[in-house]
Design a protein around this motif. Structure first.
Motif, PDB file in Angstrom:
ATOM      1  N   VAL A  96      30.027  31.479  11.350  1.00 18.90           N
ATOM      2  CA  VAL A  96      31.024  31.097  12.351  1.00 18.90           C
ATOM      3  C   VAL A  96      30.675  31.805  13.653  1.00 18.90           C
ATOM      4  CG1 VAL A  96      33.449  31.232  13.037  1.00 18.90           C
ATOM      5  CG2 VAL A  96      32.857  30.747  10.654  1.00 18.90           C
ATOM      6  N   VAL A  98      31.715  32.325  17.705  1.00 18.18           N
ATOM      7  CA  VAL A  98      32.772  32.141  18.707  1.00 18.18           C
ATOM      8  C   VAL A  98      32.159  32.279  20.094  1.00 18.18           C
ATOM      9  CG1 VAL A  98      34.994  32.944  19.573  1.00 18.18           C
ATOM     10  CG2 VAL A  98      34.480  33.124  17.136  1.00 18.18           C
ATOM     11  N   HIS A 120      30.672  26.543  11.863  1.00 19.74           N
ATOM     12  CA  HIS A 120      31.719  26.313  12.853  1.00 19.74           C
ATOM     13  C   HIS A 120      31.360  27.021  14.152  1.00 19.74           C
ATOM     14  CE1 HIS A 120      34.336  24.711   9.708  1.00 19.74           C
ATOM     15  NE2 HIS A 120      33.945  25.716   8.972  1.00 19.74           N
ATOM     16  N   LEU A 122      33.055  27.777  17.637  1.00 19.04           N
ATOM     17  CA  LEU A 122      34.331  27.674  18.361  1.00 19.04           C
ATOM     18  C   LEU A 122      34.127  27.883  19.852  1.00 19.04           C
ATOM     19  CD1 LEU A 122      36.719  29.695  16.028  1.00 19.04           C
ATOM     20  CD2 LEU A 122      36.552  27.251  16.253  1.00 19.04           C
ATOM     21  N   TRP A 125      37.416  26.502  25.713  1.00 21.49           N
ATOM     22  CA  TRP A 125      37.895  25.585  26.748  1.00 21.49           C
ATOM     23  C   TRP A 125      37.690  24.160  26.265  1.00 21.49           C
ATOM     24  CZ3 TRP A 125      40.460  27.448  30.909  1.00 21.49           C
ATOM     25  CH2 TRP A 125      40.277  28.797  31.212  1.00 21.49           C
ATOM     26  N   ARG A 136      34.300  23.230  18.028  1.00 23.09           N
ATOM     27  CA  ARG A 136      35.729  23.099  17.763  1.00 23.09           C
ATOM     28  C   ARG A 136      36.521  23.900  18.786  1.00 23.09           C
ATOM     29  NH1 ARG A 136      38.091  23.059  11.761  1.00 23.09           N
ATOM     30  NH2 ARG A 136      39.969  22.945  13.003  1.00 23.09           N
ATOM     31  N   ILE A 138      40.300  25.454  19.195  1.00 23.47           N
ATOM     32  CA  ILE A 138      41.610  25.658  18.557  1.00 23.47           C
ATOM     33  C   ILE A 138      42.539  26.411  19.503  1.00 23.47           C
ATOM     34  CG2 ILE A 138      40.710  25.604  16.194  1.00 23.47           C
ATOM     35  CD1 ILE A 138      40.893  28.672  16.151  1.00 23.47           C
ATOM     36  N   GLY A 139      42.243  26.309  20.814  1.00 29.97           N
ATOM     37  CA  GLY A 139      43.019  27.050  21.793  1.00 29.97           C
ATOM     38  C   GLY A 139      42.275  28.324  22.166  1.00 29.97           C
ATOM     39  N   ARG A 140      42.772  29.034  23.160  1.00 24.07           N
ATOM     40  CA  ARG A 140      42.120  30.270  23.573  1.00 24.07           C
ATOM     41  C   ARG A 140      42.439  31.356  22.570  1.00 24.07           C
ATOM     42  NH1 ARG A 140      44.415  31.973  28.293  1.00 24.07           N
ATOM     43  NH2 ARG A 140      43.909  34.064  27.645  1.00 24.07           N
TER      44      ARG A 140
ATOM     45  N   PRO B 155      48.524  34.686  27.424  1.00 21.96           N
ATOM     46  CA  PRO B 155      47.550  35.408  26.596  1.00 21.96           C
ATOM     47  C   PRO B 155      46.925  34.495  25.546  1.00 21.96           C
ATOM     48  CG  PRO B 155      49.781  36.074  26.046  1.00 21.96           C
ATOM     49  CD  PRO B 155      49.902  35.160  27.211  1.00 21.96           C
ATOM     50  N   GLY B 156      45.742  34.841  25.087  1.00 25.02           N
ATOM     51  CA  GLY B 156      45.099  34.103  24.006  1.00 25.02           C
ATOM     52  C   GLY B 156      45.836  34.343  22.704  1.00 25.02           C
ATOM     53  N   ARG B 157      45.529  33.539  21.706  1.00 23.82           N
ATOM     54  CA  ARG B 157      46.224  33.632  20.428  1.00 23.82           C
ATOM     55  C   ARG B 157      45.234  33.962  19.314  1.00 23.82           C
ATOM     56  NH1 ARG B 157      50.517  29.947  20.413  1.00 23.82           N
ATOM     57  NH2 ARG B 157      50.922  30.688  18.296  1.00 23.82           N
ATOM     58  N   LYS B 160      45.608  32.573  15.752  1.00 21.86           N
ATOM     59  CA  LYS B 160      45.108  31.222  15.428  1.00 21.86           C
ATOM     60  C   LYS B 160      43.724  31.320  14.810  1.00 21.86           C
ATOM     61  CE  LYS B 160      47.213  28.289  18.950  1.00 21.86           C
ATOM     62  NZ  LYS B 160      46.934  27.448  20.111  1.00 21.86           N
ATOM     63  N   PHE B 161      42.935  32.275  15.329  1.00 24.04           N
ATOM     64  CA  PHE B 161      41.589  32.461  14.821  1.00 24.04           C
ATOM     65  C   PHE B 161      41.639  33.010  13.407  1.00 24.04           C
ATOM     66  CE2 PHE B 161      37.225  32.741  14.731  1.00 24.04           C
ATOM     67  CZ  PHE B 161      36.751  34.031  14.541  1.00 24.04           C
ATOM     68  N   PHE B 164      42.467  30.270  11.152  1.00 25.58           N
ATOM     69  CA  PHE B 164      41.304  29.392  11.018  1.00 25.58           C
ATOM     70  C   PHE B 164      40.295  29.963  10.024  1.00 25.58           C
ATOM     71  CE2 PHE B 164      37.994  26.520  12.142  1.00 25.58           C
ATOM     72  CZ  PHE B 164      36.834  27.263  12.258  1.00 25.58           C
ATOM     73  N   LEU B 165      40.033  31.266  10.146  1.00 27.47           N
ATOM     74  CA  LEU B 165      39.072  31.911   9.252  1.00 27.47           C
ATOM     75  C   LEU B 165      39.562  31.873   7.803  1.00 27.47           C
ATOM     76  CD1 LEU B 165      37.576  35.114  10.899  1.00 27.47           C
ATOM     77  CD2 LEU B 165      36.436  32.966  10.359  1.00 27.47           C
TER      78      LEU B 165
END
Lengths: 142, 172
Positions: A96, A98, A120, A122, A125, A136, A138-140, B155-157, B160-161, B164-165
């Motif tokens: 994965v 990022v 994956h 990520l 933007w 993918r 999934i948001g910031r 702010p970032g989240r 969520k990551f 996802f993991l």
């Protein structure tokens, strides 16, 4: 982490000290950086091969379930080693990656290299996800 | 007679992360810019100069001071006590300023080749979170922009990551 990266080690130790579960262990292994900032691309071939000499044994020995990375190029030899383990049927290593939040319009070189290797990839933007459909969003995250 | 007109000090924090950005440091410490900062009511400039070669002259007077340092394990204290942040385009510095909800001017380093960091500054500028320009444009920017118009960045989240993991590893 890259052997020249002292800040990340500090941050990791700070974070881990805050985690008190007794089963939780961690090790920090340092590998040579594949490429220093502004290093010439020609010499990068050699420094990457040198980094691979250190990175491959780390991955082959630990046989991780997951390789989680964020570039720069220091992660490439580690991911390649993970991919080799998968191809040889030794371990189903998930990769994965990022992408940095800095990347809004273009993928980094590390991400471009891993585009077809990572399970994956990520991005942070939506514009990037539209440009590179295998990524993918999934948001910031940061 | 007691001085009832004491203004609170307004501080500027300049940061270049772990990079070297002599042009920015020289620009900020030039007579021209110091004059502009004074006009705008700032009384202190603190510079974090990273690996830069140029070390600015330290200034300590009654109404204005200029100080600098190279690196610290964390700049969050200096960020939170600043009224304006002037930063290079590095994601770490930009996000630190955004996280502290401070007005931010990003200065692009022209001398960097393939400067992808401009992408982030430009996107956040388009979204109204910061202003940006080159060293040459800084003086004009300071004089003309309205910092109150800047919007804070959500702010970032990271959770969520995490989720996802968990899904990827078949844990959730």
């Amino acid at each position: 982490m890259a052997s020249s990266d002292s800040m990340s080690e500090y941050k990791i130790r700070e974070l881990e000290q805050g985690i008190t579960e007794s089963k939780h262990t961690y090790t920090i292994t340092k590998v040579p950086r594949s490429r220093e900032v502004r290093q010439a691309w020609f010499t990068t071939v050699f420094t990457t091969l040198y980094a691979a000499l250190y990175s491959f044994p780390v991955v082959f020995k630990s046989r991780p379930d997951l390789i989680l990375c964020n570039g720069p190029g220091t992660c490439i030899p580690l991911c390649v080693a993970g991919f080799i383990l998968r191809v040889l049927g030794v371990k189903r290593v998930q990769i994965v990656y990022v992408e940095s939040m800095c990347r809004v319009e273009t993928l980094s070189l590390s991400a471009k290299i891993l585009y077809y290797f990572a399970d994956h990839l990520l991005v942070q933007w939506p514009s990037l996800q539209h440009k590179y459909p295998r990524t993918r969003y999934i948001g910031r995250i940061v | 007679m007691a001085d009832s007109n004491q203004k609170p000090t307004k501080n500027v924090f300049v940061t270049v992360g772990t990079t070297s950005f002599d042009d920015l440091i020289k620009t900020v410490c030039s007579e021209n810019l110091i004059e502009v900062f004074r006009e705008l009511g700032y009384s202190k400039i603190l510079l974090q100069i990273g690996r830069g070669e140029y070390e600015p002259p330290v200034l300590q007077s009654d109404d204005f001071c200029v100080e600098y340092y190279r690196l610290k394990p964390s700049i969050s204290e200096d960020v939170s006590s600043a009224d304006l942040i002037i930063s290079h385009a590095g994601a770490g510095s930009v996000l630190e300023a955004m996280g502290a909800k401070k007005p931010l001017i990003v200065v692009i380093n022209d001398s960097l080749m393939g400067n992808h960091q401009v992408e982030l500054a430009y996107q956040l500028y388009k979204d109204g979170h910061l202003y940006y320009g080159t060293c040459c444009e800084l003086k004009n920017l300071l004089r003309t922009v309205d910092l109150r118009k800047l919007k804070p960045l959500e702010p970032g989240r990271p959770e969520k990551f995490g989720a996802f993991l968990d899904q990827v590893m078949g844990i959730s």
